[in-house]
Design an enzyme around this catalytic site. Structure first.
Site, mmCIF file in Angstrom:
data_model
loop_
_atom_site.group_PDB
_atom_site.id
_atom_site.type_symbol
_atom_site.label_atom_id
_atom_site.label_comp_id
_atom_site.label_asym_id
_atom_site.label_seq_id
_atom_site.Cartn_x
_atom_site.Cartn_y
_atom_site.Cartn_z
ATOM 1 N N GLY A 48 27.544 36.692 -37.165
ATOM 2 C CA GLY A 48 27.085 36.814 -38.551
ATOM 3 C C GLY A 48 28.095 36.518 -39.632
ATOM 4 O O GLY A 48 27.729 36.094 -40.717
ATOM 5 N N GLU A 103 33.025 41.749 -41.543
ATOM 6 C CA GLU A 103 31.639 41.896 -41.081
ATOM 7 C C GLU A 103 30.696 41.173 -42.040
ATOM 8 O O GLU A 103 30.978 41.066 -43.235
ATOM 9 C CB GLU A 103 31.262 43.383 -41.068
ATOM 10 N N ASP A 107 25.182 48.097 -41.751
ATOM 11 C CA ASP A 107 23.860 48.722 -41.851
ATOM 12 C C ASP A 107 24.051 50.199 -41.461
ATOM 13 O O ASP A 107 24.518 50.996 -42.257
ATOM 14 C CB ASP A 107 22.940 47.933 -40.911
ATOM 15 N N LYS A 135 24.737 48.305 -46.797
ATOM 16 C CA LYS A 135 23.489 49.046 -47.049
ATOM 17 C C LYS A 135 23.782 50.549 -47.048
ATOM 18 O O LYS A 135 23.686 51.192 -46.000
ATOM 19 C CB LYS A 135 22.472 48.761 -45.934
ATOM 20 N N ASP A 163 20.641 36.538 -39.360
ATOM 21 C CA ASP A 163 19.560 35.831 -38.684
ATOM 22 C C ASP A 163 18.323 36.693 -38.500
ATOM 23 O O ASP A 163 18.382 37.918 -38.550
ATOM 24 C CB ASP A 163 20.021 35.367 -37.295
ATOM 25 N N ARG A 169 20.587 31.578 -40.068
ATOM 26 C CA ARG A 169 21.985 31.901 -40.383
ATOM 27 C C ARG A 169 22.606 30.901 -41.350
ATOM 28 O O ARG A 169 23.551 31.209 -42.068
ATOM 29 C CB ARG A 169 22.848 31.898 -39.113
HETATM 30 P P1 IMP Z 1 24.897 48.245 -37.731
HETATM 31 O O1 IMP Z 1 25.603 48.424 -36.417
HETATM 32 O O2 IMP Z 1 23.612 49.021 -37.801
HETATM 33 O O3 IMP Z 1 25.772 48.522 -38.938
HETATM 34 O O4 IMP Z 1 24.409 46.761 -37.792
HETATM 35 C C1 IMP Z 1 25.269 45.723 -37.955
HETATM 36 C C2 IMP Z 1 24.666 44.417 -37.477
HETATM 37 O O5 IMP Z 1 23.249 44.423 -37.503
HETATM 38 C C3 IMP Z 1 25.089 43.306 -38.389
HETATM 39 O O6 IMP Z 1 26.330 42.752 -38.005
HETATM 40 C C4 IMP Z 1 23.936 42.336 -38.269
HETATM 41 O O7 IMP Z 1 24.140 41.474 -37.167
HETATM 42 C C5 IMP Z 1 22.739 43.204 -37.999
HETATM 43 N N1 IMP Z 1 21.953 43.471 -39.229
HETATM 44 C C6 IMP Z 1 21.921 44.603 -39.956
HETATM 45 N N2 IMP Z 1 21.090 44.494 -41.010
HETATM 46 C C7 IMP Z 1 20.584 43.241 -40.950
HETATM 47 C C8 IMP Z 1 19.660 42.514 -41.798
HETATM 48 O O8 IMP Z 1 19.154 42.989 -42.835
HETATM 49 N N3 IMP Z 1 19.384 41.243 -41.410
HETATM 50 C C9 IMP Z 1 19.919 40.663 -40.292
HETATM 51 N N4 IMP Z 1 20.779 41.307 -39.490
HETATM 52 C C10 IMP Z 1 21.114 42.591 -39.814
#
Ligand code: IMP
Length: 181
Positions: A48, A103, A107, A135, A163, A169
Site C-alpha cells: 500500500g 504506512e 486503521d 482513521k 486497493d 492502487r
Molecule cells: P490495520 O491493521 O487495521 O491498521 O489496517 C492496516 C491495513 O489495512 C492497511 O495497510 C491497508 O492495507 C488496509 N486498509 C485499512 N483501511 C483501508 C481502506 O479504507 N481501504 C483499503 N485498505 C485499507
C-alpha cells in the site's frame, strides 16, 4: 464529484491528488527538520505505501535510506480481518538506527503494532511511525503516530496505494466507497 466502478462497487472522489501532494510536502518538511543528522532508515510497508513512499522520498532532502518490507493483514475485501503475518524483506541491520515506518493507512493499528513488535528486538535506536492516512475512529492501539499526512473518517477508501481486492492502487486521487455498499 466523479464516480468510478471497481469490480462490483462504486466509489466517488474524496481527496484530490493536489491535496495528497500538499499533505506529503508538509510531512517531508517536518521530517527534514526533525531527522536531519539522524540518517534515518525508512521502512516502507508494501504494497500500500509504494506511492506515498515514492512521493515522500522525492521531497526528503536529508541523508537517509529506504527499504521496502511486507506484511499481510488485510484479506476479505472491505472489512479488517485482523490476520497478520510476519515481516519479510529487512535486508540490512537496523540496530542503532533511527527507523521510520511508512504506512499507507493506519486503521485499527493491528498492523502497525505487529511491525513495531517485530522491529523492537532488532535493537533500533528509535522507531518512528508515519502514515499517509489515519482513521482515528478505528484506531485501537497506543503506539504514537509521529507523522500523519491526512486524518480520514472510518470509511472504506480506495486509490493512491489502497486497493479493493487488488484493484485501484494506481489511482492518483483517493476515492470513498459510495453509500457504504
Ligand atoms: P490495520 O491493521 O487495521 O491498521 O489496517 C492496516 C491495513 O489495512 C492497511 O495497510 C491497508 O492495507 C488496509 N486498509 C485499512 N483501511 C483501508 C481502506 O479504507 N481501504 C483499503 N485498505 C485499507
Amino acid at each position: 464529484m466523479r464516480t468510478i466502478k471497481v469490480l462490483d462497487k462504486e466509489f466517488e472522489t474524496f481527496i484530490t491528488k493536489d491535496k495528497i501532494q500538499q499533505a506529503i510536502a508538509a510531512v517531508a518538511e517536518k521530517m527534514n527538520n526533525d531527522l536531519k543528522d539522524k540518517d534515518p532508515i525508512f521502512l516502507a510497508i508494501l504494497n500500500g505505501s509504494f506511492l506515498f513512499a515514492a512521493d515522500l522520498m522525492k521531497k526528503v532532502t536529508i541523508e537517509s535510506e529506504i527499504t521496502f518490507i511486507k506484511v499481510a493483514s488485510y484479506h476479505g475485501g472491505i472489512s479488517t480481518t485482523g490476520i497478520v503475518k510476519n515481516l519479510i524483506g529487512i535486508d540490512k541491520p537496523i540496530s542503532g538506527r533511527t527507523v521510520v515506518i511508512l504506512e499507507d493507512i493506519v486503521d485499527t493499528g493491528i498492523t502497525l503494532e505487529k511491525i513495531v513488535a517485530e522491529l523492537t528486538p532488532m535493537n533500533p535506536k528509535e522507531i518512528l511511525t508515519a502514515t499517509m492516512l489515519y482513521k482515528p475512529e478505528a484506531y485501537t492501539k497506543d503506539i504514537k503516530i509521529d507523522y500523519i499526512g491526512l486524518v480520514v473518517p472510518n470509511a472504506f477508501l480506495l486509490g493512491y496505494g489502497l486497493d479493493y481486492n487488488g484493484k485501484g492502487r494506481n489511482l492518483e486521487d483517493i476515492y470513498v466507497l459510495k453509500n457504504n455498499h
